[in-house]
Design a protein around this motif. Structure first.
Motif, PDB file in Angstrom:
ATOM      1  N   HIS A 144       0.213 -24.240 -10.767  1.00  0.00           N
ATOM      2  CA  HIS A 144       1.670 -24.105 -10.654  1.00  0.00           C
ATOM      3  C   HIS A 144       2.215 -24.927  -9.488  1.00  0.00           C
ATOM      4  O   HIS A 144       3.311 -25.492  -9.570  1.00  0.00           O
ATOM      5  CB  HIS A 144       2.048 -22.634 -10.469  1.00  0.00           C
TER       6      HIS A 144
ATOM      7  N   GLY B 253       0.555 -17.406  -1.620  1.00  0.00           N
ATOM      8  CA  GLY B 253      -0.553 -17.780  -2.490  1.00  0.00           C
ATOM      9  C   GLY B 253      -1.571 -18.710  -1.886  1.00  0.00           C
ATOM     10  O   GLY B 253      -2.589 -19.010  -2.509  1.00  0.00           O
TER      11      GLY B 253
ATOM     12  N   PHE C 188      -2.672 -20.590  -9.146  1.00  0.00           N
ATOM     13  CA  PHE C 188      -1.706 -20.936  -8.102  1.00  0.00           C
ATOM     14  C   PHE C 188      -1.618 -22.457  -7.939  1.00  0.00           C
ATOM     15  O   PHE C 188      -0.524 -23.034  -7.900  1.00  0.00           O
ATOM     16  CB  PHE C 188      -2.098 -20.302  -6.763  1.00  0.00           C
ATOM     17  N   TRP C 189      -2.761 -23.131  -7.856  1.00  0.00           N
ATOM     18  CA  TRP C 189      -2.762 -24.577  -7.636  1.00  0.00           C
ATOM     19  C   TRP C 189      -2.229 -25.336  -8.841  1.00  0.00           C
ATOM     20  O   TRP C 189      -1.584 -26.378  -8.696  1.00  0.00           O
ATOM     21  CB  TRP C 189      -4.164 -25.048  -7.234  1.00  0.00           C
TER      22      TRP C 189
ATOM     23  N   ASN D 219      -8.228 -18.973  -7.284  1.00  0.00           N
ATOM     24  CA  ASN D 219      -6.798 -19.255  -7.102  1.00  0.00           C
ATOM     25  C   ASN D 219      -6.351 -20.474  -7.919  1.00  0.00           C
ATOM     26  O   ASN D 219      -5.376 -21.143  -7.571  1.00  0.00           O
ATOM     27  CB  ASN D 219      -6.479 -19.489  -5.625  1.00  0.00           C
TER      28      ASN D 219
END
Length: 210
Positions: free
Chosen positions: A12, A162, A9-10, A6
């Protein structure tokens, strides 16, 4: 290729991280006090999954040096834009593949991260390696299985956004997980937040001499 960690996601989310964390301000203030009370001036500390450095910056005056790391380059970039004390160094590191030498740190902090790792046992193996024999692990983590009904609904909504939780432990299950991976629990406490945070202090299990 699927991003199981992920990381995208982090990266962003780094722009919104500090704003998001304000929702549990009281719990985190309590956590900073607990962590600070365990630290001493001579300590060399490693923080994993530091995000934008909130914990490291809050406790930097308690220790000699902090190496604050995250696997998200954008989180570290955001941390470096803050007013950073000389004894704090922000770097990009994968908690499951640490580059540091054996027994390099007096304390390792990893907050609210083990439950979002696909293989948190790898992080604990790395922590075991870089932590000194008498070193301390401070590992607060959301224990989602202890959520009330409202918390279960919130967690489901956050996963859609997310915030993927690979492990939804109870407090006992989380502590058992640490014990199974070579740690002795010295202190545990539940902090009240949107989701229960199980605050844990532990030490490496010492091998018995023959």
């Amino acid at each position: 290729m699927k991003d199981y960690t992920n990381q995208r996601f982090w990266n962003h989310f780094s722009r919104l991280y500090d704003i998001f964390m304000k929702k549990d301000k009281t719990a985190y203030s309590e956590m900073y006090d607990l962590i600070g009370s365990k630290l001493t001036k001579g300590m060399k500390v490693l923080e994993l999954a530091t995000g934008t450095g909130l914990i490291s910056l809050a406790v930097a005056d308690k220790v000699h040096y902090i190496e604050a790391t995250d696997f998200s380059p954008q989180m570290i970039a955001a941390a470096k834009k803050k007013k950073v004390p000389e004894n704090v160094n922000f770097t990009v590191q994968d908690a499951c593949k640490l580059s540091y030498e054996d027994e390099s740190f007096d304390c390792v902090i990893i907050s609210n991260a083990l439950h979002i790792m696909p293989k948190p046992e790898l992080a604990l193996q790395n922590i075991q390696r870089v932590l000194k024999k008498d070193g301390v692990l401070i590992a607060p983590t959301f224990t989602h299985a202890d959520n009330d009904k409202a918390g279960i609904i919130k967690a489901a909504l956050m996963e859609r956004l997310g915030f993927k939780a690979f492990h939804k432990w109870t407090q006992r299950e989380y502590c058992d997980f640490l014990i199974q991976n070579g740690f002795v629990i010295e202190r545990k406490q539940v902090l009240k937040a949107d989701f229960p945070i199980t605050y844990v202090e532990a030490r490496k299990l010492q091998e018995e001499r023959a």
